[in-house]
Design a protein around this motif. Structure first.
Motif, PDB file in Angstrom:
ATOM      1  N   UNK A  94     -26.879  32.289   4.435  1.00  0.00           N
ATOM      2  CA  UNK A  94     -26.566  30.957   3.933  1.00  0.00           C
ATOM      3  C   UNK A  94     -27.717  29.992   4.168  1.00  0.00           C
ATOM      4  N   UNK A  95     -27.504  28.738   3.795  1.00  0.00           N
ATOM      5  CA  UNK A  95     -28.456  27.674   4.075  1.00  0.00           C
ATOM      6  C   UNK A  95     -29.781  27.829   3.375  1.00  0.00           C
ATOM      7  N   UNK A  96     -30.822  27.294   4.014  1.00  0.00           N
ATOM      8  CA  UNK A  96     -32.174  27.323   3.449  1.00  0.00           C
ATOM      9  C   UNK A  96     -32.664  28.753   3.264  1.00  0.00           C
ATOM     10  N   UNK A  97     -32.306  29.638   4.188  1.00  0.00           N
ATOM     11  CA  UNK A  97     -32.735  31.032   4.076  1.00  0.00           C
ATOM     12  C   UNK A  97     -32.165  31.678   2.828  1.00  0.00           C
ATOM     13  N   UNK A  98     -30.894  31.387   2.521  1.00  0.00           N
ATOM     14  CA  UNK A  98     -30.280  31.930   1.309  1.00  0.00           C
ATOM     15  C   UNK A  98     -30.988  31.456   0.055  1.00  0.00           C
ATOM     16  N   UNK A  99     -31.320  30.165   0.005  1.00  0.00           N
ATOM     17  CA  UNK A  99     -32.065  29.625  -1.142  1.00  0.00           C
ATOM     18  C   UNK A  99     -33.441  30.265  -1.218  1.00  0.00           C
ATOM     19  N   UNK A 100     -34.069  30.472  -0.064  1.00  0.00           N
ATOM     20  CA  UNK A 100     -35.406  31.082  -0.028  1.00  0.00           C
ATOM     21  C   UNK A 100     -35.374  32.511  -0.551  1.00  0.00           C
ATOM     22  N   UNK A 101     -34.315  33.244  -0.223  1.00  0.00           N
ATOM     23  CA  UNK A 101     -34.193  34.623  -0.714  1.00  0.00           C
ATOM     24  C   UNK A 101     -34.091  34.628  -2.237  1.00  0.00           C
ATOM     25  N   UNK A 102     -33.266  33.729  -2.783  1.00  0.00           N
ATOM     26  CA  UNK A 102     -33.096  33.645  -4.237  1.00  0.00           C
ATOM     27  C   UNK A 102     -34.424  33.282  -4.917  1.00  0.00           C
ATOM     28  N   UNK A 103     -35.108  32.268  -4.380  1.00  0.00           N
ATOM     29  CA  UNK A 103     -36.381  31.842  -4.963  1.00  0.00           C
ATOM     30  C   UNK A 103     -37.439  32.941  -4.866  1.00  0.00           C
ATOM     31  N   UNK A 104     -37.402  33.679  -3.768  1.00  0.00           N
ATOM     32  CA  UNK A 104     -38.358  34.770  -3.585  1.00  0.00           C
ATOM     33  C   UNK A 104     -38.128  35.875  -4.618  1.00  0.00           C
ATOM     34  N   UNK A 105     -36.866  36.176  -4.886  1.00  0.00           N
ATOM     35  CA  UNK A 105     -36.544  37.199  -5.890  1.00  0.00           C
ATOM     36  C   UNK A 105     -36.987  36.761  -7.281  1.00  0.00           C
ATOM     37  N   UNK A 106     -36.896  35.446  -7.551  1.00  0.00           N
ATOM     38  CA  UNK A 106     -37.250  34.934  -8.868  1.00  0.00           C
ATOM     39  C   UNK A 106     -38.756  34.810  -9.068  1.00  0.00           C
ATOM     40  N   UNK A 107     -39.477  34.472  -8.004  1.00  0.00           N
ATOM     41  CA  UNK A 107     -40.915  34.196  -8.122  1.00  0.00           C
ATOM     42  C   UNK A 107     -41.800  35.296  -7.564  1.00  0.00           C
ATOM     43  N   UNK A 108     -41.192  36.218  -6.771  1.00  0.00           N
ATOM     44  CA  UNK A 108     -41.919  37.304  -6.108  1.00  0.00           C
ATOM     45  C   UNK A 108     -42.867  36.798  -5.024  1.00  0.00           C
ATOM     46  N   UNK A 109     -42.691  35.542  -4.609  1.00  0.00           N
ATOM     47  CA  UNK A 109     -43.464  35.001  -3.492  1.00  0.00           C
ATOM     48  C   UNK A 109     -42.743  35.305  -2.179  1.00  0.00           C
ATOM     49  N   UNK A 110     -43.471  35.363  -1.063  1.00  0.00           N
ATOM     50  CA  UNK A 110     -42.841  35.664   0.228  1.00  0.00           C
ATOM     51  C   UNK A 110     -41.767  34.640   0.609  1.00  0.00           C
ATOM     52  N   UNK A 111     -40.716  35.129   1.234  1.00  0.00           N
ATOM     53  CA  UNK A 111     -39.627  34.254   1.675  1.00  0.00           C
ATOM     54  C   UNK A 111     -40.131  33.239   2.692  1.00  0.00           C
ATOM     55  N   UNK A 112     -41.071  33.644   3.524  1.00  0.00           N
ATOM     56  CA  UNK A 112     -41.577  32.773   4.588  1.00  0.00           C
ATOM     57  C   UNK A 112     -42.141  31.469   4.042  1.00  0.00           C
ATOM     58  N   UNK A 113     -42.742  31.511   2.855  1.00  0.00           N
ATOM     59  CA  UNK A 113     -43.298  30.287   2.254  1.00  0.00           C
ATOM     60  C   UNK A 113     -42.194  29.289   1.954  1.00  0.00           C
ATOM     61  N   UNK A 114     -41.100  29.781   1.369  1.00  0.00           N
ATOM     62  CA  UNK A 114     -40.006  28.886   0.989  1.00  0.00           C
ATOM     63  C   UNK A 114     -39.242  28.354   2.207  1.00  0.00           C
ATOM     64  N   UNK A 115     -39.108  29.176   3.254  1.00  0.00           N
ATOM     65  CA  UNK A 115     -38.403  28.693   4.449  1.00  0.00           C
ATOM     66  C   UNK A 115     -39.146  27.525   5.096  1.00  0.00           C
ATOM     67  N   UNK A 116     -40.466  27.580   5.061  1.00  0.00           N
ATOM     68  CA  UNK A 116     -41.261  26.487   5.627  1.00  0.00           C
ATOM     69  C   UNK A 116     -41.166  25.238   4.756  1.00  0.00           C
ATOM     70  N   UNK A 117     -41.398  25.403   3.456  1.00  0.00           N
ATOM     71  CA  UNK A 117     -41.426  24.246   2.543  1.00  0.00           C
ATOM     72  C   UNK A 117     -40.073  23.542   2.494  1.00  0.00           C
ATOM     73  N   UNK A 118     -38.998  24.313   2.360  1.00  0.00           N
ATOM     74  CA  UNK A 118     -37.662  23.720   2.228  1.00  0.00           C
ATOM     75  C   UNK A 118     -37.170  23.100   3.529  1.00  0.00           C
ATOM     76  N   UNK A 119     -37.641  23.619   4.664  1.00  0.00           N
ATOM     77  CA  UNK A 119     -37.156  23.115   5.946  1.00  0.00           C
ATOM     78  C   UNK A 119     -37.870  21.852   6.419  1.00  0.00           C
TER      79      UNK A 119
END
Length: 294
Positions: free
Chosen positions: A41-66
């Motif tokens: 759930x939470x930011x990690x869940x959104x990061x997983x979805x965005x990572x699947x869509x963009x093929x970018x690492x999840x770690x990037x999205x967890x930092x930016x969104x948090x």
């Protein structure tokens, strides 16, 4: 001198356990949940979805969104929370990237759900227990709950259900259902490890420094307290402070007690339901020192 050494040891231990928690949480995600398309759930869940869509690492999205969410947490929780949140987030994001190169431990959905959810709960619980944060969702939930008649737990649940709905559309209904089961397991384990992921906690503080603790609780947490007069069999007259807060604020409450009155006796209990106005400040008020008339 002995007291200083003890406090230093406790502080170092808290950082070690917080680090361990961030490592365990990232390992659970990358080696159990994410390879099987099970969402957190939470930011990690959104990061997983965005990572699947963009093929970018999840770690990037967890930092930016948090980043904005941790800033909100800093405004409500103070500098100590900010330092620990940034540290735990850096460890968490780095380990997410590191473990992404490790093969999944199992492709069995039930095993991934149970063991991944349990390990994730232990990791996040340790981070929260020692004042850190790997997901800033609760920070914004605390702010929203102060303005609307919704608890922190209810806001997070609604937010996560939306994430699982999107995940169901992307990966299938069965993955959304496994994600819900994972959320439940993680929820329960976090509750056990960190003493609470729920709507609220009730703190009873027995102290000889009631005025100072009351002011610090309001200053650092924005919470008001109710004073109750009590008398101990051996200790005599005491002031008992009653305060309602969330589990993410418990580490700061411990720190307040250590700073003001390390002999204070504190109990923390679960709150099943809050009826009426919650004891949370929406705006700062001036605290006036009461002076005794001579």
């Amino acid at each position: 001198m002995e007291k200083i050494k003890t406090n230093k040891f406790k502080n170092i231990l808290s950082w070690i356990l917080m680090t361990l928690g961030a490592v365990l949480a990232s390992y659970a995600l990358e080696c159990f949940l994410i390879p099987n398309n099970i969402l957190d759930g939470g930011v990690t869940g959104i990061s997983i979805i965005l990572s699947k869509l963009t093929l970018l690492p999840i770690s990037i999205f967890t930092v930016i969104l948090n980043i904005p969410l941790i800033y909100i947490g800093y405004k409500n929780m103070g500098k100590e929370f900010l330092i620990r949140a940034i540290y735990s987030m850096i460890i968490y994001s780095f380990c997410l990237y590191f473990f992404s190169h490790i093969e999944s431990l199992t492709n069995n959905m039930l095993l991934a759900t149970v063991y991944g959810g349990g390990l994730l709960g232990v990791g996040v619980g340790l981070v929260i227990r020692y004042g850190g944060c790997v997901d800033g969702t609760e920070s914004i939930a605390i702010v929203i709950s102060k303005k609307y008649p919704l608890s922190v737990g209810q806001i997070i649940l609604v937010f996560n259900l939306f994430i699982y709905f999107i995940g169901g559309l992307m990966f299938g209904v069965d993955r959304a259902l496994y994600s819900l089961l994972t959320y439940y397991i993680t929820f329960k384990v976090i509750d056990y490890v960190s003493t609470g992921l729920d709507q609220g906690k009730a703190a009873m503080i027995i102290t000889d420094n009631a005025e100072e603790i009351t002011k610090e609780i309001y200053k650092r947490l924005g919470r008001t307290t109710t004073k109750i007069k009590g008398e101990g069999l051996l200790s005599g007259e005491k002031t008992i402070l009653y305060c309602v807060l969330t589990r993410i604020e418990i580490p700061e409450l411990r720190k307040i007690a250590e700073d003001v009155d390390n002999k204070a006796f504190i109990t923390i209990s679960d709150i099943q339901e809050i009826i009426g106005n919650n004891i949370k400040s929406t705006k700062k008020i001036k605290i006036v020192n009461k002076k005794r008339s001579k």
